[in-house]
Scaffold this motif. Structure first.
Motif, PDB file in Angstrom:
ATOM      1  N   GLY A 269      20.874  39.369   9.081  1.00  0.00           N
ATOM      2  CA  GLY A 269      19.897  40.161   9.733  1.00  0.00           C
ATOM      3  C   GLY A 269      20.269  40.547  11.137  1.00  0.00           C
ATOM      4  O   GLY A 269      19.656  41.675  11.654  1.00  0.00           O
ATOM      5  N   GLY A 270      21.282  39.858  11.616  1.00  0.00           N
ATOM      6  CA  GLY A 270      21.600  39.964  12.929  1.00  0.00           C
ATOM      7  C   GLY A 270      20.390  39.520  14.149  1.00  0.00           C
ATOM      8  O   GLY A 270      20.075  38.586  13.750  1.00  0.00           O
ATOM      9  N   PRO A 271      20.153  40.464  15.042  1.00  0.00           N
ATOM     10  CA  PRO A 271      20.348  41.889  15.332  1.00  0.00           C
ATOM     11  C   PRO A 271      21.590  42.083  15.850  1.00  0.00           C
ATOM     12  O   PRO A 271      22.168  43.175  15.777  1.00  0.00           O
ATOM     13  CB  PRO A 271      19.161  42.181  16.066  1.00  0.00           C
ATOM     14  CG  PRO A 271      19.096  41.008  16.951  1.00  0.00           C
ATOM     15  CD  PRO A 271      19.195  39.933  16.080  1.00  0.00           C
ATOM     16  N   ASN A 272      22.622  40.983  16.299  1.00  0.00           N
ATOM     17  CA  ASN A 272      23.683  41.428  17.007  1.00  0.00           C
ATOM     18  C   ASN A 272      25.060  40.974  16.363  1.00  0.00           C
ATOM     19  O   ASN A 272      26.064  41.449  16.274  1.00  0.00           O
ATOM     20  CB  ASN A 272      23.447  40.934  18.549  1.00  0.00           C
ATOM     21  CG  ASN A 272      22.776  41.835  19.237  1.00  0.00           C
ATOM     22  OD1 ASN A 272      22.484  43.016  19.268  1.00  0.00           O
ATOM     23  ND2 ASN A 272      21.980  41.071  20.241  1.00  0.00           N
ATOM     24  N   LEU A 273      24.991  39.572  15.986  1.00  0.00           N
ATOM     25  CA  LEU A 273      26.254  39.006  15.556  1.00  0.00           C
ATOM     26  C   LEU A 273      26.818  39.288  14.142  1.00  0.00           C
ATOM     27  O   LEU A 273      25.781  39.341  13.305  1.00  0.00           O
ATOM     28  CB  LEU A 273      26.105  37.488  16.009  1.00  0.00           C
ATOM     29  CG  LEU A 273      25.765  37.097  17.144  1.00  0.00           C
ATOM     30  CD1 LEU A 273      25.793  35.477  17.334  1.00  0.00           C
ATOM     31  CD2 LEU A 273      26.559  37.743  18.359  1.00  0.00           C
TER      32      LEU A 273
END
Length: 493
Positions: A269-273
């Motif tokens: 899902g992240g949002p970043n990695l």
């Protein structure tokens, strides 16, 4: 060349030409090929959607997976999902206000078949504070359904879509600020099964990774708020599977039996990695990379899954044991929570793996253990009551000690000594405090057995040392008094 020879040559050349033509059909298309999208078969069919048989989709909490679809024809599938903003547990002693699909992080896994027509109803609970929507990557249409599902608190929205492309897809909230909605837990997976389904396996599980950004550092107790600055810098305090540290361990571990085949639907899902998804002690026999509809790799150790992406991995269990799911960006696993467990029961097969068969002392000259130094933490004092020390000590133990000494305090034979009914631990309180504070190396005898391993200094605060020593001296069959903060300070001298 006679006429028979010319005929044979003609046939051979013709077969070669057909072979070349066929090869170009299954490899990359060239400028000479007329290319047609695989989705066109469904998009252009004459299916009467109003006459499709209807069925309700049952929502299950993760890591449960809906049953494989056995029907051979499309259906009109009704999916009803509720959004809840609710306080939940992010880690032991740490709470967080999650924004959820279906009350869980990730939201329930959805399973439909290519060609299905879906009527999707999204309800935003009246107690919620914010509007939300849903962007399903499986949807061909504006915003993946986000435009048709924007819903205020106390309202419901319905939209419909046709499943054109098989594969495993992320869904998430796409209401601004999108990153914040995802970072608070609004994501899940939807599987669009190929018309003929996936190959059968014995067990299926559903796991989604996510990164969380809190005002306090990892493990800081209490109700934590979202930290936008850390999110913008992509510096999460937590990277977890299925919404919480420990969501897939202990009594919530995944389970399988020796000889079974296992499939994990894995999303990020992240949002970043991005995720380096790995199962310690196993090899993925099949990987459907990036959630595509066919096996693209075999015999894979670690598969990359981008934020907003997915993968399907299949493997056979060939030996029993505890297998650890991790993000192999490894500090995320052991320091931020991206760690789960698959427990496998069965008889050991030494032809595949023996475990340790010999333990011997190895002391090369000139080797000195360098203690691990870390800055002093600044946690608020716990207080010197037995109840408070036990409560905090259990948290400190799970975060720092459990991997070696195990959840039941029994340790690991020939490697890490037991704490359960340990004569070494209980004989000298001051020594136990010094060991936690300064580390320990060299041979010790515990319950009549010699251990010669290293325990590094963990850099715990005096307050956490008092709590964890109190906890281990009053758990696993041990009974003692409380360890006070003053005793820890005196024992350091």
């Amino acid at each position: 060349m006679n006429s028979g020879g010319r005929l044979l040559s003609f046939l051979v050349l013709g077969m070669m030409a057909l072979s070349c033509t066929k090869k170009s059909d299954v490899s990359e298309p060239t400028s000479k090929d007329k290319w047609k999208a695989s989705s066109a078969e469904i998009a252009e069919d004459n299916e009467n959607l109003d006459k499709l048989p209807e069925e309700e989709h049952k929502l299950l909490p993760p890591p449960q997976v809906p049953s494989p679809i056995t029907r051979k024809n499309p259906a009109r599938v009704k999916i009803k999902m509720e959004i809840r903003e609710q306080v939940g547990v992010l880690a032991d002693g740490v709470k967080y206000t999650f924004w959820t699909f279906g009350g869980t992080v990730p939201g329930p896994m959805l399973r439909i078949r290519a060609g299905d027509y879906v009527d999707f109803t999204l309800s935003n609970h009246p107690d919620n504070k914010l509007p939300h929507n849903i962007d399903l990557h499986a949807v061909t249409g504006a915003g993946g359904g986000a435009e048709g599902s924007f819903t205020a608190p106390g309202h419901s929205s319905t939209f419909s879509f046709r499943a054109l492309n098989p594969g495993l897809y992320i869904y998430h909230c796409a209401t601004a600020p999108v990153g914040m909605h995802i970072a608070n837990g609004m994501y899940g997976l939807i599987l669009v099964e190929p018309k003929d389904g996936l190959p059968k396996v014995d067990k299926e599980y559903y796991v989604v990774q996510g990164d969380f950004y809190t005002k306090g550092n990892f493990g800081e107790r209490g109700l934590q708020a979202f930290d936008m600055e850390k999110a913008l810098k992509e510096q999460p305090d937590y990277v977890v599977f299925n919404g919480a540290v420990g969501a897939l361990s202990g009594s919530s571990s995944l389970v399988a039996n020796l000889g079974q085949t296992v499939r994990i639907f894995f999303g990020n899902g992240g949002p970043n990695l991005s995720s380096s998804f790995h199962l310690i002690g196993e090899i993925f026999d099949h990987v459907y990379q990036e959630g595509g509809s066919r096996i693209t790799q075999k015999n894979v150790q670690t598969t990359m899954v981008p934020a907003g992406g997915s993968a399907i991995v299949d493997f056979r269990i060939d030996t029993p044991g505890n297998f650890i799911l991790v993000d192999h960006a490894i500090f995320r696993a052991f320091n931020k929570g991206a760690l789960g467990m698959l427990k496998v029961e069965g008889d050991h097969n030494t032809k595949i793996y023996t475990g340790k068969t010999k333990d011997a002392v190895y002391l090369p000259e000139g080797q000195n253990m360098i203690p691990i130094s870390q800055e002093q933490k600044k946690d608020p004092p716990t207080g010197d009551t037995l109840e408070a020390r036990m409560r905090t000590g259990e948290i400190v133990y799970k975060q720092n000690c459990l991997a070696c000494h195990q959840a039941n305090g029994e340790g690991v034979p020939n490697a890490f000594p037991p704490l359960a009914k340990s004569d070494f631990l209980m004989a000298d309180k001051a020594r136990a405090i010094r060991v936690v504070k300064n580390g320990l190396e060299g041979a010790i005898t515990v319950n009549g057995k010699t251990y010669n391993s290293v325990m590094p200094a963990l850099g715990l605060s005096d307050d956490d040392i008092a709590s964890v020593v109190t906890y281990v001296r009053n758990s696993f069959g041990n009974k003692s008094d409380v360890v006070t903060l003053d005793e820890v300070k005196r024992a350091k001298k």
